[in-house]
Design an enzyme around this catalytic site. Structure first.
Site, PDB file in Angstrom:
ATOM      1  N   ARG A  80       0.832  -1.206   0.000  1.00  0.00           N
ATOM      2  CA  ARG A  80       0.000   0.000   0.000  1.00  0.00           C
ATOM      3  C   ARG A  80       0.872   1.265   0.000  1.00  0.00           C
ATOM      4  O   ARG A  80       0.569   2.246   0.684  1.00  0.00           O
ATOM      5  CB  ARG A  80      -0.944   0.043   1.212  1.00  0.00           C
ATOM      6  CG  ARG A  80      -1.948  -1.085   1.249  1.00  0.00           C
ATOM      7  CD  ARG A  80      -2.929  -1.003   0.071  1.00  0.00           C
ATOM      8  NE  ARG A  80      -4.042  -1.891   0.279  1.00  0.00           N
ATOM      9  CZ  ARG A  80      -4.014  -3.204   0.014  1.00  0.00           C
ATOM     10  NH1 ARG A  80      -2.935  -3.751  -0.519  1.00  0.00           N
ATOM     11  NH2 ARG A  80      -5.072  -3.948   0.237  1.00  0.00           N
ATOM     12  N   GLU A  85      -4.329   3.226   6.428  1.00  0.00           N
ATOM     13  CA  GLU A  85      -4.232   2.987   4.992  1.00  0.00           C
ATOM     14  C   GLU A  85      -4.948   4.122   4.270  1.00  0.00           C
ATOM     15  O   GLU A  85      -4.517   4.592   3.232  1.00  0.00           O
ATOM     16  CB  GLU A  85      -4.867   1.649   4.610  1.00  0.00           C
ATOM     17  CG  GLU A  85      -4.419   1.224   3.225  1.00  0.00           C
ATOM     18  CD  GLU A  85      -5.468   0.532   2.388  1.00  0.00           C
ATOM     19  OE1 GLU A  85      -6.077  -0.425   2.863  1.00  0.00           O
ATOM     20  OE2 GLU A  85      -5.673   0.974   1.252  1.00  0.00           O
ATOM     21  N   SER A  99     -10.460  -0.725   3.801  1.00  0.00           N
ATOM     22  CA  SER A  99      -9.612  -0.929   4.985  1.00  0.00           C
ATOM     23  C   SER A  99      -9.117   0.436   5.452  1.00  0.00           C
ATOM     24  O   SER A  99      -8.484   1.155   4.674  1.00  0.00           O
ATOM     25  CB  SER A  99      -8.394  -1.769   4.642  1.00  0.00           C
ATOM     26  OG  SER A  99      -8.766  -3.038   4.191  1.00  0.00           O
TER      27      SER A  99
HETATM   28  N1  EPU Z   1     -10.324 -10.980  10.517  1.00  0.00           N
HETATM   29  C1  EPU Z   1     -10.668 -10.840  11.844  1.00  0.00           C
HETATM   30  N2  EPU Z   1     -11.681  -9.991  12.164  1.00  0.00           N
HETATM   31  C2  EPU Z   1     -12.369  -9.284  11.207  1.00  0.00           C
HETATM   32  C3  EPU Z   1     -12.007  -9.439   9.860  1.00  0.00           C
HETATM   33  C4  EPU Z   1     -10.965 -10.280   9.538  1.00  0.00           C
HETATM   34  O1  EPU Z   1     -10.093 -11.457  12.731  1.00  0.00           O
HETATM   35  O2  EPU Z   1     -13.266  -8.515  11.575  1.00  0.00           O
HETATM   36  C5  EPU Z   1      -9.218 -11.879  10.167  1.00  0.00           C
HETATM   37  C6  EPU Z   1      -9.697 -12.942   9.182  1.00  0.00           C
HETATM   38  O3  EPU Z   1     -10.171 -14.041   9.870  1.00  0.00           O
HETATM   39  C7  EPU Z   1      -8.463 -13.242   8.374  1.00  0.00           C
HETATM   40  C8  EPU Z   1      -7.621 -11.974   8.467  1.00  0.00           C
HETATM   41  O4  EPU Z   1      -8.213 -11.151   9.463  1.00  0.00           O
HETATM   42  O5  EPU Z   1      -7.737 -14.286   8.963  1.00  0.00           O
HETATM   43  C9  EPU Z   1      -7.547 -11.263   7.141  1.00  0.00           C
HETATM   44  O6  EPU Z   1      -8.856 -10.841   6.755  1.00  0.00           O
HETATM   45  P1  EPU Z   1      -9.231 -10.515   5.233  1.00  0.00           P
HETATM   46  O7  EPU Z   1      -8.984 -11.697   4.386  1.00  0.00           O
HETATM   47  O8  EPU Z   1     -10.566  -9.912   5.195  1.00  0.00           O
HETATM   48  O9  EPU Z   1      -8.119  -9.472   4.780  1.00  0.00           O
HETATM   49  P2  EPU Z   1      -7.511  -8.171   5.491  1.00  0.00           P
HETATM   50  O10 EPU Z   1      -6.073  -8.465   5.779  1.00  0.00           O
HETATM   51  O11 EPU Z   1      -8.306  -7.697   6.623  1.00  0.00           O
HETATM   52  C10 EPU Z   1      -6.644  -7.186   3.249  1.00  0.00           C
HETATM   53  C11 EPU Z   1      -6.693  -5.890   2.509  1.00  0.00           C
HETATM   54  C12 EPU Z   1      -8.043  -5.740   1.820  1.00  0.00           C
HETATM   55  C13 EPU Z   1      -8.239  -6.900   0.882  1.00  0.00           C
HETATM   56  C14 EPU Z   1      -8.155  -8.194   1.683  1.00  0.00           C
HETATM   57  C15 EPU Z   1      -8.235  -9.424   0.820  1.00  0.00           C
HETATM   58  C16 EPU Z   1      -5.253  -4.369   3.727  1.00  0.00           C
HETATM   59  C17 EPU Z   1      -5.163  -3.172   4.599  1.00  0.00           C
HETATM   60  N3  EPU Z   1      -6.474  -4.781   3.427  1.00  0.00           N
HETATM   61  O12 EPU Z   1      -7.600  -7.113   4.298  1.00  0.00           O
HETATM   62  O13 EPU Z   1      -7.995  -4.558   1.041  1.00  0.00           O
HETATM   63  O14 EPU Z   1      -9.494  -6.833   0.220  1.00  0.00           O
HETATM   64  O15 EPU Z   1      -6.890  -8.257   2.366  1.00  0.00           O
HETATM   65  O16 EPU Z   1      -7.042  -9.583   0.141  1.00  0.00           O
HETATM   66  O17 EPU Z   1      -4.222  -4.900   3.310  1.00  0.00           O
HETATM   67  C18 EPU Z   1      -8.429  -2.250   1.162  1.00  0.00           C
HETATM   68  O18 EPU Z   1      -7.220  -2.095   1.034  1.00  0.00           O
HETATM   69  O19 EPU Z   1      -9.235  -1.285   1.287  1.00  0.00           O
HETATM   70  C19 EPU Z   1      -8.953  -3.596   1.218  1.00  0.00           C
HETATM   71  C20 EPU Z   1     -10.239  -3.855   1.403  1.00  0.00           C
END
Ligand code: EPU
Length: 339
Positions: free
Chosen positions: A160, A330, A235
């Site tokens: 990012r 972010e 995010s």
């Molecule tokens: N999780 C929690 N609680 C929650 C949500 C998620 O514990 O409320 C845990 C999930 O169980 C999972 C982990 O967090 O093990 C990761 O969750 P998720 O797959 O939803 O991905 P993220 O790391 O939270 C990132 C990106 C997203 C992107 C997703 C999918 C960043 C800051 N965010 O989110 O990007 O869609 O991966 O690849 O890197 C964005 O940048 O705006 C965005 C939505």
């Protein structure tokens, strides 16, 4: 003079900009070099507004791209270079690629925002980042009004992050065109846990890029708010990187924490940490943490930019106090007293 930014940001914050200029083509930029307001006031380059928090009114000039061309400019039997104006919707570019059987960005389907913002943020999702297919971009330096082409190496992409986010480059380069090198051969990336699980649950046998993009779109829709209905900026925080020592400490406290090695350090989940601090679905007035994904801050109606900003500070402070990790934003925070 004085334009409401409400329809230009996905948080739907009703901030007022002192000056607002729409750029429809490169020629629109040329007269701006003689524009006193631009030269003297601070500037902010606004894309789709899907990743921005306007904390208060903006006492300067907003430059907004509406450069909307989209075409294949070069092609071989293996790949095509697709060029998109910075004002195009990112998702239109993904759909264009899919409908022309060009591959590499299908996992980035349904990401809100503009093409111009994609390299600045180096957007990413479901195991793919835009840098994986990025080719080059053109940008106008708003101090010299010279156009420069940036290669992938020039853009210094990171998680990012890019050259354009460094404080000295911030809001200095107006991106006009972005190019992606897309393959004519499908090389599907479905290693991301949620994607793998969805494919197996649905019993999909003949996977292709179009089906994969639909699966990803469904996952996104189930987790992320619909921006047409709910004010948010995706995010709000970045996933943090921690040392090996901190990773061990976290694993000993939380046995199910998502954490994995990334280069010399470990990357973990900000959403998980926020949830462990008891902040999932936390709400102060109309500003809240989303109840289905704690990485997302929500404007439930009439929250002001300042209220959302204060909530983000509170989340950062609590995660620091309880877990000892500094969460970086972010989303891009625009405060009137800052550039
Ligand atoms: N999780 C929690 N609680 C929650 C949500 C998620 O514990 O409320 C845990 C999930 O169980 C999972 C982990 O967090 O093990 C990761 O969750 P998720 O797959 O939803 O991905 P993220 O790391 O939270 C990132 C990106 C997203 C992107 C997703 C999918 C960043 C800051 N965010 O989110 O990007 O869609 O991966 O690849 O890197 C964005 O940048 O705006 C965005 C939505």
């Amino acid at each position: 003079m004085f334009e409401s930014l409400k329809k230009y940001n996905s948080f739907h914050i009703d901030s007022i900009a002192k000056y607002f200029v729409t750029i429809e083509n490169e020629q629109d930029l040329v007269p701006l070099q003689n524009n006193d307001s631009l030269v003297k006031s601070k500037k902010f380059i606004l894309g789709g507004g899907a990743n921005i928090l306007f904390v208060d009114d903006f006492d300067g000039m907003i430059l907004h791209s509406q450069i909307n061309d989209l075409s294949i400019i070069e092609e071989t039997s293996d790949y095509a270079i697709v060029q998109a104006g910075s004002g195009c919707k990112w998702d239109d570019l993904v759909e264009f690629a899919l409908s022309n059987n060009l591959y590499g960005i299908e996992n980035l389907i349904s990401i809100p925002g503009s093409v111009g913002a994609a390299p600045v943020q180096n957007i990413g999702a479901y195991g793919v980042e835009q840098q994986d297919s990025f080719y080059s971009l053109d940008a106008f330096d708003l101090d010299t009004f010279k156009k420069t082409t940036f290669s992938k190496a020039d853009c210094k992409f990171g998680y990012r992050d890019s050259f354009f986010k460094a404080p000295e480059n911030n809001n200095k380069y107006f991106i006009t065109q972005v190019r992606y090198k897309l393959s004519k051969r499908e090389q599907l990336n479905c290693d991301y846990k949620d994607v793998k699980e969805a494919i197996s649950k649905k019993g999909i046998k003949n996977l292709n890029a179009k089906i994969l993009s639909q699966v990803i779109s469904e996952i996104r829709n189930s987790k992320l708010p619909n921006l047409n209905e709910i004010g948010c900026a995706g995010s709000f925080f970045k996933n943090p990187f921690v040392s090996a020592e901190k990773a061990e400490e976290l694993k000993s406290i939380y046995n199910d924490i998502p954490i994995y090695k990334n280069g010399d350090s470990y990357k973990t989940s900000a959403a998980y940490l926020i949830e462990k601090c008891g902040l999932k679905a936390y709400r102060e007035g109309d500003a809240g943490v989303y109840d289905r994904h704690s990485l997302i801050l929500i404007n439930y109606g009439k929250a002001s930019g300042r209220e959302l900003f204060n909530l983000s500070k509170k989340v950062q402070n609590i995660v620091m106090e309880k877990i000892g990790i500094a969460l970086e934003c972010e989303a891009i925070i625009v405060e009137s007293d800052k550039k």
